[in-house]
Structure formats: structure tokens, C-alpha cells
Design a protein around this motif. Sequence first.
Motif, short mmCIF file in Angstrom:
data_model
loop_
_atom_site.label_atom_id
_atom_site.label_comp_id
_atom_site.label_asym_id
_atom_site.label_seq_id
_atom_site.Cartn_x
_atom_site.Cartn_y
_atom_site.Cartn_z
N ARG A 59 0.80 -1.21 0.16
CA ARG A 59 0.04 -0.03 -0.16
C ARG A 59 0.92 1.39 -0.08
N GLY A 60 0.57 2.21 -0.87
CA GLY A 60 1.37 3.39 -0.96
C GLY A 60 0.72 4.17 0.20
N VAL A 61 1.62 4.90 0.92
CA VAL A 61 1.02 6.02 2.19
C VAL A 61 1.52 7.35 1.74
N THR A 62 2.85 7.50 1.07
CA THR A 62 3.04 9.06 0.98
C THR A 62 3.88 8.67 -0.21
N GLU A 86 2.31 4.01 -6.16
CA GLU A 86 1.80 5.43 -5.67
C GLU A 86 0.96 5.24 -4.52
N SER A 87 0.60 6.77 -4.12
CA SER A 87 -0.06 6.66 -2.64
C SER A 87 -1.36 7.51 -2.96
N THR A 88 -1.86 8.15 -1.91
CA THR A 88 -3.24 9.20 -2.04
C THR A 88 -3.16 9.85 -3.24
N SER A 90 -4.22 8.61 -6.24
CA SER A 90 -4.11 7.66 -7.19
C SER A 90 -4.47 6.21 -6.78
N GLU A 91 -3.80 5.15 -7.33
CA GLU A 91 -3.88 3.95 -6.82
C GLU A 91 -2.98 3.84 -5.57
N GLN A 92 -3.81 2.95 -4.57
CA GLN A 92 -2.85 2.76 -3.55
C GLN A 92 -2.44 1.45 -3.01
N ASN A 93 -3.39 0.51 -3.41
CA ASN A 93 -3.07 -0.99 -3.14
C ASN A 93 -2.60 -1.63 -4.32
N ALA A 125 5.90 3.19 1.99
CA ALA A 125 4.98 2.22 1.46
C ALA A 125 4.84 1.02 2.46
#
Length: 142
Positions: A59-62, A86-88, A90-93, A125
Motif C-alpha cells: 500500500r502506498g502511504v506517501t 503510488e499513494s493517496t 491515485s492507486e494505493q493498493n 509504502a
Amino acid sequence: MVRILDKAAVEPLRRFNLARSFTIRFSPAKSRLATIRIRIPVLNAQPNRVELVATVGVRGVTGIAQILFRIFRDGKEIFNTVQGIESTGSEQNYAVTFQAIDKNVRSGSHVYTVTAENRTANTRADVVGPISFSGLAVKTNS
């Protein structure tokens, strides 16, 4: 024709689970994700290959983290790949899956380890699951 020599699999995290997530460490530190042991017999095991497959839920966090995944045999790196996370906004997981083939492995017991490390400063991440890692050793004809 191939003959199976050994098989190993591990699943440290069975599913996506934020409560059991952990942050991927920054390079050169590594986050160890999973370890398996494959045994190659002494007799009639050459030529061979060990087919390795890993899946890691991230998971993208920042920011946009560049995560370096590596596979080691007995502490020596034999494979690596990089995945952008990528994070918030956009795609995160992500479920990142990759495979490697280790050819003509000598006889004996071998430890394979998959790791992850974040190569991008000021990003974060997390491993959120699932994590699975498997290896299949086969004798080949050539």
C-alpha cells in the motif's frame, strides 16, 4: 520431461490486513518478507532449476515509492525487480507478483529469502498482505 525434486511454500500473511501492516525499510536496510528451504538431492538432480514465485500486497502511504524486491539464495542475491507504488490521490493498493528461475543449483539444502526495500526518500509504502512465496525444484533434460 521434468521430475520434481522438492517444493516449498509459505504464506506469512494470508490476506490484505491494515492491522498487521508494516512499513518497508529504506535502502540499504531490507524488510524480510518470507523464507523457504529447498533441498536438491545429491544423486540424479542435474541439470535442474528452482522456479520461485512471490506475491506481496503493498500500500502506498506517501509519495511514489520505488520498491526494490530481491530474492536471495543462501544470502547471495540471485534476482531483483523494482515496482513503483503510488499513494493517496491515485492507486494505493497493489498485489506485486514476480518470479525467478535459479538454474543448476548444487546439491544440498538452500534457503531462499524474499526482501523489499524502499529506494525513494520522503515516501512511505507498507506491506499490507497477502505475502506468499513458493519454490519448485525440478530436474530438467537440458
